[in-house]
Enzyme design. Sequence first.
Site, PDB file in Angstrom:
ATOM      1  N   GLU A  56       3.756  -3.929  12.341  1.00 18.72           N
ATOM      2  CA  GLU A  56       2.786  -2.850  12.132  1.00 18.72           C
ATOM      3  C   GLU A  56       1.670  -3.477  11.327  1.00 18.72           C
ATOM      4  O   GLU A  56       1.850  -3.817  10.159  1.00 18.72           O
ATOM      5  CB  GLU A  56       3.430  -1.661  11.408  1.00 18.72           C
ATOM      6  CG  GLU A  56       2.586  -0.383  11.488  1.00 18.72           C
ATOM      7  CD  GLU A  56       1.559  -0.296  10.388  1.00 18.72           C
ATOM      8  OE1 GLU A  56       0.370  -0.583  10.677  1.00 18.72           O
ATOM      9  OE2 GLU A  56       1.918   0.050   9.265  1.00 18.72           O
ATOM     10  N   CYS A 106      -3.651   1.567   6.729  1.00 18.07           N
ATOM     11  CA  CYS A 106      -3.974   1.036   8.059  1.00 18.07           C
ATOM     12  C   CYS A 106      -4.492   2.123   8.997  1.00 18.07           C
ATOM     13  O   CYS A 106      -5.164   1.819   9.983  1.00 18.07           O
ATOM     14  CB  CYS A 106      -2.747   0.374   8.682  1.00 18.07           C
ATOM     15  SG  CYS A 106      -2.174  -1.078   7.780  1.00 18.07           S
ATOM     16  N   ASN A 144       0.810  -1.223   0.000  1.00 17.52           N
ATOM     17  CA  ASN A 144       0.000   0.000   0.000  1.00 17.52           C
ATOM     18  C   ASN A 144       0.844   1.274   0.000  1.00 17.52           C
ATOM     19  O   ASN A 144       0.476   2.267  -0.616  1.00 17.52           O
ATOM     20  CB  ASN A 144      -0.993  -0.002   1.167  1.00 17.52           C
ATOM     21  CG  ASN A 144      -0.342  -0.073   2.523  1.00 17.52           C
ATOM     22  OD1 ASN A 144       0.703  -0.700   2.692  1.00 17.52           O
ATOM     23  ND2 ASN A 144      -0.947   0.558   3.512  1.00 17.52           N
ATOM     24  N   GLU A 201       7.976   2.287  15.373  1.00 17.39           N
ATOM     25  CA  GLU A 201       8.904   2.672  14.318  1.00 17.39           C
ATOM     26  C   GLU A 201       8.985   4.195  14.284  1.00 17.39           C
ATOM     27  O   GLU A 201       8.187   4.896  14.891  1.00 17.39           O
ATOM     28  CB  GLU A 201       8.435   2.127  12.970  1.00 17.39           C
ATOM     29  CG  GLU A 201       8.371   0.607  12.929  1.00 17.39           C
ATOM     30  CD  GLU A 201       7.916   0.068  11.590  1.00 17.39           C
ATOM     31  OE1 GLU A 201       8.780  -0.289  10.774  1.00 17.39           O
ATOM     32  OE2 GLU A 201       6.691   0.002  11.362  1.00 17.39           O
TER      33      GLU A 201
END
Length: 455
Positions: A230, A264, A132, A433
Amino acid sequence: MLQELRIINPATEEQVAVVPVTTPAEVDEAVRRAAAAQQKWAALPPGDRARLLRRFAEVVRDNVPALARLELTEAGHPLGNAEWEANNVVDLLHYAAGGVERLTGRQIPVAGGLDITVQEPLGVVAVIAPWNFPMPIAAWGTAPALAAGNAVLLKPAETTPLTALRLAEYALEAGLPENLFQVLPGEGAITGNALVEHPGVAKVVFTGSTATGRHIAARCAAQTKRLTLELGGKSPNIVFADADIERAAAAAPGSFLDNTGQDCCARSRILVQRSVHDRFMELLEPAVRSFVAGDPADPATQMGPLISAAQRERVRSYVPEDAPAAIRGEAPKGKGFWYPATVLEGRPDDRTAVEEIFGPVAVVIPFDDEADAIRLANATDYGLSGSIWTRDVGRALRVSGAVAAGNLSVNSHSSVRYWTPFGGYKQSGLGRELGPDALAAFTETKNIFISTEES
């Protein structure tokens, strides 16, 4: 096992490239080469590593137009989005380079001597990137891992390997050691698993679905291997009656239509206080309908196609053609994996309200008061992101403290900044992150005690 990946332009359905896959035997050899390169890289003075990473950033900057065109071709992203993504790689590399010479340990007061800590690189790191946001998310792991003195093996998604392969070329052009940063295209079940299970890989960084993340976590656990995940999200966009309703409605489409909803962090659950629900919907409809879907190469385009026919079918399964929709936008006809912007009105337990659709679909749910808003916001297995719209600072702080999510924005939908930490609660992942601690996540802390007592 596939022998090659056929890369399809999602806007035209035309094949644009064929990329050989990496076999498990080739993964094994890549790990061996990376381990040797990592030893030399870690031995360089920190300033030299920083300079090489800055040079890498500048080579990427010089090639932003080419990278953006590749992203447009393989992922269907609008040109403006793709250019931002390429520039984000530049920013990530520069930010990571700035941390190389500041990756310091501590001196800890103890009795009988001197105690110090040092941060040492892990070795070889595997980064498994999604389709994505192929460029930025690949760089989220790659840039800090390299800066901390590690080698990186990047496995891009099966549908979007082209920009990753180009970045590896730019790394060599910038002067990074050969084999330090390698790109290994292939299937997740074959190439990805080979990386995850290889004993020479010290850490895995994965971005993708929660189901796949659990699978990878189980395999890493068998080797007590470090892991950052993630994963998915079903983020709330909470609009209180005291908010600037016009501004909140105008901003809402971008929060779930950007990248065609394949995000997300998409605010795909719009929670609106009941007293302003009707007014909000009146304002939302023209805002959604004016969100331009079309040719990714057109500068006016805001939303491109979905990544694949399979993804389009997945989105359709949530919204049958005869399903009543509060708002339905327009999308191009003919070739391409297009799907129109869609807003549903639903209940908190609807499938569309609890599952991650990963498409340009949002569901609007009314709430009564602050406690009800918090209850609805937390009524999901995910906890990645979310937004809170209110003029009341106290309410903003109370709700921010009560919503179980890793990244919240007040009167904004911004979730990701490379200089702030990013990650989720609950089923949205493990670890963080980006931000000032990104390099530390790719190091071991070694404690050294030196006795000062006389013998």
